[in-house]
Motif scaffolding. Structure first.
Motif, PDB file in Angstrom:
ATOM      1  N   LEU A  33      16.598  41.239  33.119  1.00  0.00           N
ATOM      2  CA  LEU A  33      16.695  40.669  31.773  1.00  0.00           C
ATOM      3  C   LEU A  33      16.706  39.142  31.804  1.00  0.00           C
ATOM      4  CD1 LEU A  33      19.260  43.152  30.191  1.00  0.00           C
ATOM      5  CD2 LEU A  33      16.945  42.728  29.351  1.00  0.00           C
ATOM      6  N   LEU A  34      17.439  38.581  32.743  1.00  0.00           N
ATOM      7  CA  LEU A  34      17.525  37.124  32.811  1.00  0.00           C
ATOM      8  C   LEU A  34      16.237  36.492  33.325  1.00  0.00           C
ATOM      9  CD1 LEU A  34      21.200  36.830  34.002  1.00  0.00           C
ATOM     10  CD2 LEU A  34      20.269  35.748  31.958  1.00  0.00           C
ATOM     11  N   SER A  35      15.475  37.250  34.119  1.00  0.00           N
ATOM     12  CA  SER A  35      14.211  36.708  34.610  1.00  0.00           C
ATOM     13  C   SER A  35      13.231  36.457  33.466  1.00  0.00           C
ATOM     14  CB  SER A  35      13.579  37.664  35.633  1.00  0.00           C
ATOM     15  OG  SER A  35      13.090  38.841  35.004  1.00  0.00           O
ATOM     16  N   LEU A  36      13.420  37.150  32.350  1.00  0.00           N
ATOM     17  CA  LEU A  36      12.540  36.971  31.210  1.00  0.00           C
ATOM     18  C   LEU A  36      12.665  35.574  30.609  1.00  0.00           C
ATOM     19  CD1 LEU A  36      13.233  40.386  29.433  1.00  0.00           C
ATOM     20  CD2 LEU A  36      11.252  39.797  30.846  1.00  0.00           C
ATOM     21  N   TRP A 618       1.492  45.754  37.208  1.00  0.00           N
ATOM     22  CA  TRP A 618       2.545  46.620  37.742  1.00  0.00           C
ATOM     23  C   TRP A 618       3.446  45.891  38.749  1.00  0.00           C
ATOM     24  CZ3 TRP A 618       0.955  46.659  42.794  1.00  0.00           C
ATOM     25  CH2 TRP A 618      -0.426  46.547  43.030  1.00  0.00           C
ATOM     26  N   LEU A 619       3.206  44.611  38.958  1.00  0.00           N
ATOM     27  CA  LEU A 619       4.047  43.817  39.855  1.00  0.00           C
ATOM     28  C   LEU A 619       5.176  43.154  39.066  1.00  0.00           C
ATOM     29  CD1 LEU A 619       1.361  42.055  42.070  1.00  0.00           C
ATOM     30  CD2 LEU A 619       2.760  44.033  42.667  1.00  0.00           C
ATOM     31  N   SER A 620       6.348  43.036  39.708  1.00  0.00           N
ATOM     32  CA  SER A 620       7.469  42.349  39.074  1.00  0.00           C
ATOM     33  C   SER A 620       7.073  40.917  38.754  1.00  0.00           C
ATOM     34  CB  SER A 620       8.683  42.342  40.021  1.00  0.00           C
ATOM     35  OG  SER A 620       9.167  43.642  40.227  1.00  0.00           O
ATOM     36  N   GLY A 621       7.465  40.431  37.604  1.00  0.00           N
ATOM     37  CA  GLY A 621       7.100  39.092  37.171  1.00  0.00           C
ATOM     38  C   GLY A 621       5.848  39.111  36.321  1.00  0.00           C
TER      39      GLY A 621
END
Length: 786
Positions: A33-36, A618-621
């Motif tokens: 959530l914080l990465s957003l 489909w990759l994180s980020g």
């Protein structure tokens, strides 16, 4: 009814299992959530983790003060669990809307210090409370000196078992099926279930008095604390987190940089710790001299850490052998994971062994245990913060993962010298010194981590099944913030240099022919200018091979702002152009290293063109900038008549995921057209807040630009009609084919978690190109100026 002491042990075990599970679910959720809003760079994620563990450490440290102030520890514990649940639920809407709140801040750039402050401010209450749970429960469940060692190991094992379950369930089941918000409510319900069970059984447990005031009858006075144990806890905490960062960086190449890969590697790590904790449950180990156990335990740990590095260095060969097996994909995949687990098991198990032993050594009686266990636990956690920062911010970026793992193993070995005078072995210092020399010599000659071999093996796996395989040459390789960045060419066409991240192609550059550009990247920059020929300001998400930025720079723009997440990408591209970028010297081009989402949030600028060319969805980020929430941010930064260009690579995604991305896009933009490049399996969408019109006269005029004309001719595009052959679907058609889909959002992570739902969706397929082609109608007349 009053429960026996043995029953209390199992009730506390259940609480630790559930509490450990919820804690790791929260960790996974808060990081995502914080990465957003904070950003998805490795530095930003490390900042979130550091803040998370700092809260845990503070909670553990102050748990002893809580025990001294309140008599009824069990009620305090239940209140803490309730506080965790309530604070997590109250925090959820803030985190989901943090984009908006950050955009209100009167600042242009969110530096590392401000990011850390914001995360601490948000997470301090729940993480502080989580940090108190283990020390509080230990004060309730351990009442006699002769059970300190075995029960600490028992309870620690249950706590880490819960953590393993939390990581696996959140990554593979909960988040894919319930989304981030639904998973948050499930985690909170685990805390509330503990509270419910606690109040139901409260009278039966008969623990109304703080056991800090109770000690075994044979204890006359508190024994002195063994501060050497704190050093052991610091060393193991630091080395555990540092090696976890290193192992994660290496193994994510094989598992994939997704929530599944992250969950699997973290689960392997925690599972090993659980096994180690279970080993020291048995009383016999505590009959031996504790200093000797810690001395030889640290030596064994150093050997195991070096062994893990050597095993990872040999892993490309093992992986290559697995690639040759003609077995079911499920068997192949889990065989790979099992080998990974076996390589890490000795070291992780020893971490699990040493922690409870060091805790008992630090505080060998009940009184000191209850009042100081929180302090000891905090030392271990805070050391973990140092380990993750040293690994992620310093050693890996400036040296390598191989050097990190070697240095940590040597650091653990040297720390064993702390007990050299306690083991009472003749000539111990001499023998220890000889062993250190042999260890250093062996570490330099045994197998090292070789990213070149690793990338080649991954490429072979992706090429498996191709009718023709060509030999490749790696020209550049570097550990970056998001993965291992490399450039390589194939012997059948050495002029084409591919840009790779963890072995996955991101772009390519033809170094022999400047007009031979990757068409989809060129169209991302050129088509918005055909639709908005008076554009002056452009924003580009991702530099890639530089093709899109070059396309924009061929036109009369005043400003081209570029945000690239990975510095190593820029360095890799520079190696193709005599140590400079192809756009160097163009004063209009401004490149910033940051997360694109965070950059747009912090900017008050509006742009005439915003181009988004992320990595695979489909990759994180990458999934963070391919959903409705990000599209809304983009829309808010477009000027009137501005054009957004969105690249959707179709490699390894399913039809359901493609539909969810299309649905999110068409729900955001009222005016949309799409293009497709069948040869490269790429899909492009263009959205605007004003009607989209292709004016053939403008297109013809644009095509007269000598640079643009040469590039188009390279692809046999000589006039507007040739260009429109790439037109795919109108907005109406896009709405129709995605009408049954749920739009991809920040909370549901549909693009990243499609593997968990693939077989649940009727008629789903990975033939996304075939799906699109079956709906092609080239219905372009409505978009032409007549």
């Amino acid at each position: 009814m009053v429960f026996k002491h043995s029953s209390l042990k199992w009730i506390v075990s259940l609480f630790l299992l559930l509490s450990g599970s919820s804690a790791l679910i929260y960790q996974v959720l808060w990081v995502r959530l914080l990465s957003l809003s904070i950003g998805s760079t490795s530095v930003s994620i490390s900042t979130v983790l550091a803040a998370f563990f700092l809260g845990l450490g503070l909670g553990s440290y102050f748990a002893g003060h809580i025990l001294k102030r309140f008599k009824n520890t069990f009620k305090i514990y239940l209140a803490v669990e309730m506080g965790i649940a309530l604070s997590a639920i109250l925090l959820l809407p803030i985190l989901l809307n943090l984009d908006y709140y950050i955009s209100l801040l009167p600042i242009v750039e969110m530096g590392l210090g401000l990011k850390f402050f914001v995360v601490i401010l948000l997470l301090l209450v729940p993480t502080f409370l989580i940090g108190t749970t283990f020390p509080l429960l230990m004060s309730i469940a351990i009442a006699h000196e002769n059970e300190i060692g075995t029960k600490l190991a028992h309870f620690y094992a249950f706590n880490t078992t819960g953590a393993v379950a939390g990581v696996l369930f959140s990554g593979f089941i909960l988040i894919p099926h319930f989304g981030l918000d639904g998973t948050m409510y499930i985690a909170a319900s685990l805390n509330m279930f503990i509270v419910l069970i606690g109040f139901v059984l409260y009278n039966s447990l008969n623990i109304s008095t703080n056991t800090l005031l109770i000690s075994s009858p044979d204890i006359q006075e508190p024994k002195k604390l063994n501060n050497k144990a704190l050093i052991v806890l610091f060393v193991t905490g630091l080395s555990a987190m540092a090696t976890e960062v290193g192992w994660m960086k290496f193994l994510i190449v094989y598992t994939g940089n997704t929530i599944y890969g992250f969950s699997l590697i973290l689960a392997m790590f925690l599972m090993g710790i659980t096994i180690g904790s279970l080993i020291v449950k048995f009383k016999k180990i505590y009959y031996f001299n504790t200093q000797k156990i810690l001395f030889f335990g640290l030596i064994l740990l150093s050997i195991a850490l070096l062994g893990a590095r050597v095993g990872l260095g040999m892993f490309p060969e093992i992986y290559g052998q697995l690639n040759t097996l003609d077995v079911d994909p499920f068997v192949y995949r889990w065989s790979k994971y099992f080998v990974m687990f076996l390589l890490l098991l000795p070291a992780t198990a020893l971490f699990g062994v040493l922690f409870p032993i060091a805790l008992k050594f630090y505080s060998p009686n009940i009184t000191t245990l209850h009042s100081h266990i929180g302090k000891a636990y905090a030392v271990n956690i805070i050391a973990g913060i140092f380990g993750s920062i040293i690994a992620g911010f310093w050693i890996i970026p400036y040296f390598s993962t191989d050097i990190l793992l070697t240095a940590v193993a040597l650091f653990v070995l040297l720390s064993s010298f702390l007990f050299i005078n306690d083991i009472k072995i003749m000539n111990a210092t001499f023998h220890w010194s000889i062993f250190v020399i042999v260890f250093i010599f062996s570490s330099s000659h045994l197998a090292h981590i070789d990213y070149r071999s690793m990338i080649n093996i991954v490429l072979q796996r992706h090429a498996k099944g191709d009718s023709v395989e060509f030999k490749s040459t790696i020209h550049y390789i570097k550990e970056g913030q998001t993965g291992v960045i490399s450039t390589q060419s194939y012997d059948n066409y050495p002029c084409v240099i591919y840009l790779l991240n963890n072995g996955l192609s991101e772009s390519w550059v033809d170094i022999c022919n400047e007009n031979d550009l990757l068409l989809n990247e060129f169209l991302l920059g050129e088509i918005p200018l055909l639709l908005n020929p008076h554009a002056k300001k452009a924003f580009v998400v991702g530099y890639g091979g530089g093709t899109t930025v070059k396309a924009l720079a061929m036109n009369e723009l005043d400003i081209i702002d570029v945000v690239e997440l990975e510095p190593a990408i820029l360095n890799a591209v520079k190696t193709l152009y005599d140590d400079k970028l192809p756009t160097d010297g163009d004063e209009r081009v401004h490149i910033t290293i940051n997360d694109a989402r965070n950059s747009l949030l912090m900017s008050n600028n509006t742009y005439d063109i915003i181009v988004s060319q992320p990595s695979h969805p489909w990759l994180s980020g990458a999934s963070n900038i391919m959903n409705k929430d990000f599209f809304e941010i983009v829309k808010s930064r477009l000027s009137k008549g501005g054009i957004n260009a969105q690249w959707v690579p179709l490699f390894k995604i399913d039809v359901a995921t493609l539909k969810s991305i299309i649905k999110a896009y068409t729900d955001t933009f009222e005016y949309v057209v799409s293009f497709a490049n069948i040869s490269t399996i790429d899909f492009l969408m263009f959205g605007s807040n004003q009607p989209i019109i292709f004016d053939y006269e403008i297109i013809k005029r644009q095509m007269q630009n000598p640079q643009i004309k040469s590039i188009f001719q390279q692809r046999n595009i000589h006039n507007p009609n040739d260009l429109m052959q790439y037109f795919a679907l109108s907005r109406d058609q896009l709405v129709k084919i995605s009408s049954s889909a749920q739009p991809a959002t920040d909370s549901n992570l549909l693009a990243e978690t499609f593997n968990s739902r693939y077989h649940d969706i009727k008629g789903n397929s990975i033939d996304t190109l075939g799906f699109l082609k079956s709906h092609f109608s080239h219905d372009i007349d409505k978009y032409l100026k007549h």
